[in-house]
Motif scaffolding. Structure first.
Motif, PDB file in Angstrom:
ATOM      1  N   TYR A   1      -6.260  -4.473  -3.221  1.00 21.20           N
ATOM      2  CA  TYR A   1      -5.671  -4.040  -4.254  1.00 21.20           C
ATOM      3  C   TYR A   1      -5.407  -4.966  -5.924  1.00 21.20           C
ATOM      4  CZ  TYR A   1      -1.193  -1.610  -6.875  1.00 21.20           C
ATOM      5  OH  TYR A   1      -0.930  -1.146  -6.794  1.00 21.20           O
ATOM      6  N   CYS A   2      -4.764  -6.578  -4.891  1.00 23.92           N
ATOM      7  CA  CYS A   2      -4.308  -7.278  -5.357  1.00 23.92           C
ATOM      8  C   CYS A   2      -5.571  -8.078  -5.871  1.00 23.92           C
ATOM      9  CB  CYS A   2      -3.239  -8.901  -4.786  1.00 23.92           C
ATOM     10  SG  CYS A   2      -1.789  -8.132  -3.529  1.00 23.92           S
ATOM     11  N   ALA A   3      -5.991  -7.806  -6.334  1.00 23.37           N
ATOM     12  CA  ALA A   3      -7.266  -8.259  -6.572  1.00 23.37           C
ATOM     13  C   ALA A   3      -7.524  -7.988  -7.479  1.00 23.37           C
ATOM     14  CB  ALA A   3      -8.741  -9.068  -5.679  1.00 23.37           C
ATOM     15  N   GLN A   4      -7.539  -6.494  -7.487  1.00 24.86           N
ATOM     16  CA  GLN A   4      -7.930  -5.568  -8.788  1.00 24.86           C
ATOM     17  C   GLN A   4      -6.459  -5.380  -9.413  1.00 24.86           C
ATOM     18  OE1 GLN A   4      -9.563  -2.350  -6.910  1.00 24.86           O
ATOM     19  NE2 GLN A   4     -10.769  -3.019  -6.258  1.00 24.86           N
ATOM     20  N   VAL A   5      -5.813  -5.107  -9.395  1.00 23.73           N
ATOM     21  CA  VAL A   5      -4.126  -5.101 -10.685  1.00 23.73           C
ATOM     22  C   VAL A   5      -3.106  -6.149 -10.391  1.00 23.73           C
ATOM     23  CG1 VAL A   5      -2.420  -3.257 -10.766  1.00 23.73           C
ATOM     24  CG2 VAL A   5      -4.957  -2.411  -9.510  1.00 23.73           C
ATOM     25  N   ARG A   6      -3.288  -6.170 -11.675  1.00 21.30           N
ATOM     26  CA  ARG A   6      -1.611  -7.317 -11.658  1.00 21.30           C
ATOM     27  C   ARG A   6      -0.743  -7.227 -11.783  1.00 21.30           C
ATOM     28  NH1 ARG A   6      -2.629  -9.879 -17.612  1.00 21.30           N
ATOM     29  NH2 ARG A   6      -5.117  -9.760 -17.645  1.00 21.30           N
TER      30      ARG A   6
ATOM     31  N   GLY B   1       5.530   9.370  -5.005  1.00 21.46           N
ATOM     32  CA  GLY B   1       5.370  10.348  -4.184  1.00 21.46           C
ATOM     33  C   GLY B   1       6.445  10.044  -2.801  1.00 21.46           C
ATOM     34  N   GLN B   2       6.371  10.504  -2.147  1.00 26.22           N
ATOM     35  CA  GLN B   2       7.364  10.494  -0.761  1.00 26.22           C
ATOM     36  C   GLN B   2       7.772   8.958  -0.033  1.00 26.22           C
ATOM     37  OE1 GLN B   2       7.570  13.829   2.109  1.00 26.22           O
ATOM     38  NE2 GLN B   2       6.582  15.161   0.850  1.00 26.22           N
ATOM     39  N   SER B   3       7.039   8.007  -0.934  1.00 25.03           N
ATOM     40  CA  SER B   3       6.810   6.830   0.027  1.00 25.03           C
ATOM     41  C   SER B   3       7.641   5.657  -1.129  1.00 25.03           C
ATOM     42  CB  SER B   3       5.184   6.350  -0.319  1.00 25.03           C
ATOM     43  OG  SER B   3       4.696   6.995   0.082  1.00 25.03           O
ATOM     44  N   PHE B   4       8.220   6.319  -1.669  1.00 29.08           N
ATOM     45  CA  PHE B   4       9.813   5.838  -2.619  1.00 29.08           C
ATOM     46  C   PHE B   4      10.952   5.498  -1.710  1.00 29.08           C
ATOM     47  CE2 PHE B   4      13.745   6.223  -4.736  1.00 29.08           C
ATOM     48  CZ  PHE B   4      13.587   4.810  -5.457  1.00 29.08           C
TER      49      PHE B   4
ATOM     50  N   LYS C   1       1.606  -7.288   2.629  1.00 30.81           N
ATOM     51  CA  LYS C   1       0.758  -8.504   3.207  1.00 30.81           C
ATOM     52  C   LYS C   1       0.452  -8.595   4.242  1.00 30.81           C
ATOM     53  CE  LYS C   1       0.059 -11.882  -0.316  1.00 30.81           C
ATOM     54  NZ  LYS C   1       1.006 -13.357  -1.372  1.00 30.81           N
ATOM     55  N   LYS C   2       1.149  -8.648   4.934  1.00 27.44           N
ATOM     56  CA  LYS C   2       1.487  -8.317   6.434  1.00 27.44           C
ATOM     57  C   LYS C   2       0.956  -7.451   7.213  1.00 27.44           C
ATOM     58  CE  LYS C   2       4.839 -12.481   7.256  1.00 27.44           C
ATOM     59  NZ  LYS C   2       5.863 -12.507   7.286  1.00 27.44           N
ATOM     60  N   HIS C   3       1.781  -5.794   6.303  1.00 25.80           N
ATOM     61  CA  HIS C   3       1.286  -5.042   7.145  1.00 25.80           C
ATOM     62  C   HIS C   3       0.361  -4.032   6.808  1.00 25.80           C
ATOM     63  CE1 HIS C   3       2.492  -0.673   8.118  1.00 25.80           C
ATOM     64  NE2 HIS C   3       2.252  -0.194   7.064  1.00 25.80           N
ATOM     65  N   TYR C   4      -0.735  -4.686   4.972  1.00 27.21           N
ATOM     66  CA  TYR C   4      -1.783  -3.338   4.992  1.00 27.21           C
ATOM     67  C   TYR C   4      -2.718  -4.666   4.841  1.00 27.21           C
ATOM     68  CZ  TYR C   4       1.120   0.373   3.906  1.00 27.21           C
ATOM     69  OH  TYR C   4       2.806   0.987   3.706  1.00 27.21           O
ATOM     70  N   GLY C   5      -2.377  -5.935   5.094  1.00 26.40           N
ATOM     71  CA  GLY C   5      -3.605  -7.015   5.495  1.00 26.40           C
ATOM     72  C   GLY C   5      -5.129  -6.719   4.815  1.00 26.40           C
TER      73      GLY C   5
ATOM     74  N   LEU D   1      -0.013   2.938   1.403  1.00 27.14           N
ATOM     75  CA  LEU D   1      -0.048   2.014   0.158  1.00 27.14           C
ATOM     76  C   LEU D   1      -0.924   2.976  -0.811  1.00 27.14           C
ATOM     77  CD1 LEU D   1      -0.515  -0.685  -0.845  1.00 27.14           C
ATOM     78  CD2 LEU D   1      -2.469  -1.166  -0.674  1.00 27.14           C
ATOM     79  N   ILE D   2       0.679   2.844  -1.685  1.00 28.37           N
ATOM     80  CA  ILE D   2      -0.321   3.310  -3.171  1.00 28.37           C
ATOM     81  C   ILE D   2      -0.488   2.076  -4.139  1.00 28.37           C
ATOM     82  CG2 ILE D   2       1.207   4.903  -5.154  1.00 28.37           C
ATOM     83  CD1 ILE D   2       1.587   6.112  -1.895  1.00 28.37           C
ATOM     84  N   THR D   3      -1.609   3.079  -5.149  1.00 30.99           N
ATOM     85  CA  THR D   3      -2.945   2.664  -5.263  1.00 30.99           C
ATOM     86  C   THR D   3      -3.115   3.790  -6.664  1.00 30.99           C
ATOM     87  OG1 THR D   3      -4.405   2.820  -4.302  1.00 30.99           O
ATOM     88  CG2 THR D   3      -3.411   0.367  -3.939  1.00 30.99           C
TER      89      THR D   3
END
Length: 188
Positions: free
Chosen positions: A180-185, A99-102, A170-174, A114-116
Motif C-alpha cells: 500500500y505504501c508503495a502505491q499511495v503517498r 467506516g467502522q475502522s475510524f 508495518k508490524k500489524h499488516y506487514g 487496513l483501509i485502502t
C-alpha cells in the motif's frame, strides 16, 4: 465573514469527529485511544483548547494574547476560507472512507482491517492533511504569530503521529501495508 467561517470550521471539525466517535460507541466500538501509546499526548488538549479560544477570540473580539497581524489582505483571508473548506471536505470524506475502522490514536487491542479505498487510495493520511489545511487556512484568516506557531507545531505533531502509526501498521499488516505504501503517498 472569513472570521466567522474560521470559528464555524472549528465547530464543524470537532462535531464531525465527536459524532463519528459517538456513533461507533453505539455499535460497541471504542474509537478513542488517544494517549495509550505515549502518555505525553495528554499535553496536547490544553494547547488545543487555547487554539480554539484564540480562533473564537479573534472572531468575536474577545481578549487575545496578541493583536498583531502579519498582513491584512481580504483575498488572502478568502484563500484561507477555501483551505478550511477543503479541510472540512477532506475530513468528511476520510470519515466516510474509514467506516467502522475510524480511531483516534492507535488501537492495538482491536485493530480493524487496513483501509485502502476511498480517499485512502490517494493519501495514506488524509485526516492529518485535512487538519493541516484547516490550520493553514485559519492562519491565513488570522495571520498572527500565535497561529503561525500552531501551523508549525501542528505539522510537526502530525508527522510525529504519522510515523508512530506507520510503525504500528508495518508490524500489524506487514507486506500488505508495505505494498500500500508503495502505491499511495504519505500525504499528498
Amino acid at each position: 465573514m472569513p472570521a466567522y467561517f474560521a470559528a464555524l470550521t472549528v465547530v464543524l471539525l470537532l462535531g464531525m469527529v465527536i459524532t463519528r466517535a459517538l456513533l461507533l460507541k453505539r455499535k460497541g466500538i471504542e474509537a478513542i485511544h488517544f494517549g495509550n501509546i505515549d502518555k505525553t499526548d495528554f499535553l496536547i488538549p490544553p494547547f488545543a483548547l487555547f487554539y480554539f479560544y484564540t480562533i473564537f477570540a479573534h472572531t468575536f473580539n474577545l481578549p487575545t494574547v496578541s493583536t498583531q497581524v502579519f498582513f491584512d489582505a481580504a483575498i488572502v483571508s478568502w484563500v484561507g476560507v477555501l483551505l478550511c473548506l477543503a479541510g472540512l471536505s477532506l475530513m468528511l470524506w476520510s470519515l466516510v472512507s474509514f467506516g467502522q475502522s475510524f480511531r483516534i490514536g492507535i488501537d492495538t487491542d482491536h485493530p480493524d482491517k487496513l483501509i485502502t479505498t476511498g480517499v485512502f487510495a490517494f493519501s495514506r493520511n488524509p485526516i492529518y492533511v485535512a487538519f493541516a489545511f484547516v490550520l493553514l487556512g485559519q492562519f491565513l484568516i488570522f495571520p498572527n504569530w500565535i497561529l503561525l506557531i500552531y501551523v508549525v507545531a501542528g505539522a510537526w505533531l502530525f508527522h510525529r503521529q504519522v510515523l508512530r502509526e506507520e510503525d504500528y501498521l508495518k508490524k500489524h499488516y506487514g507486506k500488505e501495508y508495505l505494498a500500500y505504501c508503495a502505491q499511495v503517498r504519505r500525504y499528498l
